[in-house]
Design an enzyme around this catalytic site. Sequence first.
Site, short mmCIF file in Angstrom:
data_model
loop_
_atom_site.label_atom_id
_atom_site.label_comp_id
_atom_site.label_asym_id
_atom_site.label_seq_id
_atom_site.Cartn_x
_atom_site.Cartn_y
_atom_site.Cartn_z
N TRP A 121 -12.13 -1.05 3.53
CA TRP A 121 -10.87 -1.42 3.82
C TRP A 121 -10.54 -1.38 5.28
CZ3 TRP A 121 -5.06 0.94 4.74
CH2 TRP A 121 -4.64 0.58 4.99
N LYS A 124 1.18 -3.47 -4.25
CA LYS A 124 0.52 -4.17 -5.38
C LYS A 124 0.60 -3.98 -6.81
CE LYS A 124 -2.23 -3.65 -1.79
NZ LYS A 124 -2.82 -4.47 -0.74
N ASP A 175 -7.67 7.57 -2.05
CA ASP A 175 -7.38 5.87 -1.54
C ASP A 175 -6.69 5.80 -3.13
OD1 ASP A 175 -5.41 3.64 -0.62
OD2 ASP A 175 -7.31 3.27 0.77
N1 KET Z 1 -5.77 1.07 0.69
C1 KET Z 1 -6.46 0.17 0.47
C2 KET Z 1 -7.67 0.14 0.28
C3 KET Z 1 -5.99 -1.10 0.62
O1 KET Z 1 -6.25 -2.59 0.20
C4 KET Z 1 -4.29 -1.70 1.43
C5 KET Z 1 -3.79 -3.10 1.80
C6 KET Z 1 -4.04 -0.32 1.88
C7 KET Z 1 -4.58 0.82 1.53
C8 KET Z 1 -2.75 -0.40 2.00
O2 KET Z 1 -1.52 -1.04 1.56
P1 KET Z 1 -0.05 -0.64 1.60
O3 KET Z 1 0.93 -1.87 2.04
O4 KET Z 1 0.03 0.20 3.15
O5 KET Z 1 0.48 0.16 1.11
N2 KET Z 1 -4.44 -3.83 1.39
C9 KET Z 1 -4.12 -5.16 1.40
C10 KET Z 1 -3.13 -5.50 3.11
C11 KET Z 1 -3.42 -4.97 4.06
O6 KET Z 1 -4.17 -4.78 5.05
O7 KET Z 1 -2.18 -4.42 5.21
C12 KET Z 1 -5.76 -5.52 2.43
O8 KET Z 1 -6.78 -5.41 1.87
O9 KET Z 1 -5.59 -7.37 1.99
#
Ligand code: KET
Length: 467
Positions: A196, A313, A277
């Site tokens: 990510w 998610k 994560d």
């Molecule tokens: N870890 C991973 C692996 C991840 O894909 C995301 C979000 C997050 C943490 C953080 O998510 P949060 O909303 O802070 O709980 N990924 C998607 C959104 C982004 O990039 O913020 C994405 O990859 O599209």
Amino acid sequence: MSPQFTSPGAHSSSPTFSSSSSSSSSSFSSASDRRLNALVRHLATEESSPMDSISASPTSAHADSVFAHVVRGPEDPILGVTVAYNKDHSPHKLNLGVGAYRTEEGKPLVLNVVRKAEQNLVNDMSRVKEYLPIVGLADFNKLSARLILGADSPAIQENRVTTVQCLSGTGSLRVGGEFLARHYHERTIYIPQPTWGNHTKVFTLAGLSVKTYRYYDPATRGLNFQGLLEDLGSAPAGAVVLLHACAHNPTGVDPTLEQWEQIRQLMRSRALLPFFDSAYQGFASGSLDADAQSVRRFAADGGELLLAQSYAKNMGLYGERVGALSIVLKTAEVASKVESQLKLVIRPMYSNPPIHGASIVATILKDRDLFNEWTIELKAMADRIISMRHQLFDSLRAKGTPGDWSHIIKQIGMFTFTGLNPEQVAFMTKEYHIYMTSDGRISMAGLSSRTVPHLTEAIHAAVTRVA
Ligand code: KET
């Protein structure tokens, strides 16, 4: 976060935040001089209208901003895709960039169970808006740890886990990273290649030094297990290792349970510290328990680990920013001391976390009926994503698009790592108004039966016309 908060043992912080105090104070005084001069000029021309005084004062109109030297930063590689999508006026535009669930109708989804929980909260007149404690909502923390570690987790029963509510997954990673930079002896964190996009930035700004380990093999579109074992095998003893608990982003490639077992043995034998994560629990298989297996295996051996959880998610709580950082430790005493230090990380950063999202999660997790309803809705989201995989795969095959597209149905979770190159992605955006990250990742959750033919056309054109 910034250099002045680092403890004696901590790393010097990122260059982004280090500015010499003399230069900032001199620019401050000249800026305030300019402001005073502007005020004096304004008072001297009081009879004229405010607009007149601005245009009649060449110096104020031409005075440089104290931020004139600031260079424009690039858009975020993931969230910037949505910015570009929003500017596109084509009726055919399709956002497959950010990992956010959409319905068959292409609409964002608020889970029914979330609506119910919110209704319960609104109806409960005893609820107030006081500050939460620094560590967040106690029920939420307890239930979050149980959700990922399992109701029968010995670590929880022995009070060896400290959990703090954080600002979703990102905030949990950041707080964990800052804690490690202050209190852990080895400040290198190994992240998978690729991973990510935000991981590198989060951990670098936390004060850790980021290195990568091999993870994905483009040739097989699968796990580079040998490379992974070699790289972790030669990492310095004690290094931190970032692991995606399930549904690896962006590749959709997860180790099998046997491979997890080997990774665990290798890491424990070399005293590598796992930092999980978990942003997709339940999204990979549709089962919350199955998707927590990697974490539970590491916790079961009695060793220590860090764990960032997101409800963005799996509960669709993206904008509520609700997540948790748990640290599993050897003893209850260490856990309580660690928690006291996590509070010192959090308090100057954002003081304490917001109450609403955590209350929704706690309401759902503590009520058996709501919890069951959530698992059904979660499974439905996971199933829709899996069905999109099959529809896209079948559609590309039916069209005879060159290439082996079986990875679309083999990969796990929200994303397909298509293998399309940045030129092909740019072509699809320009010609077909399809928005995705430049590494060729598409969010399967953004796709629907209605849009599969359009995406198929675009992929077909890209692979046949753009090298
Ligand atoms: N870890 C991973 C692996 C991840 O894909 C995301 C979000 C997050 C943490 C953080 O998510 P949060 O909303 O802070 O709980 N990924 C998607 C959104 C982004 O990039 O913020 C994405 O990859 O599209």
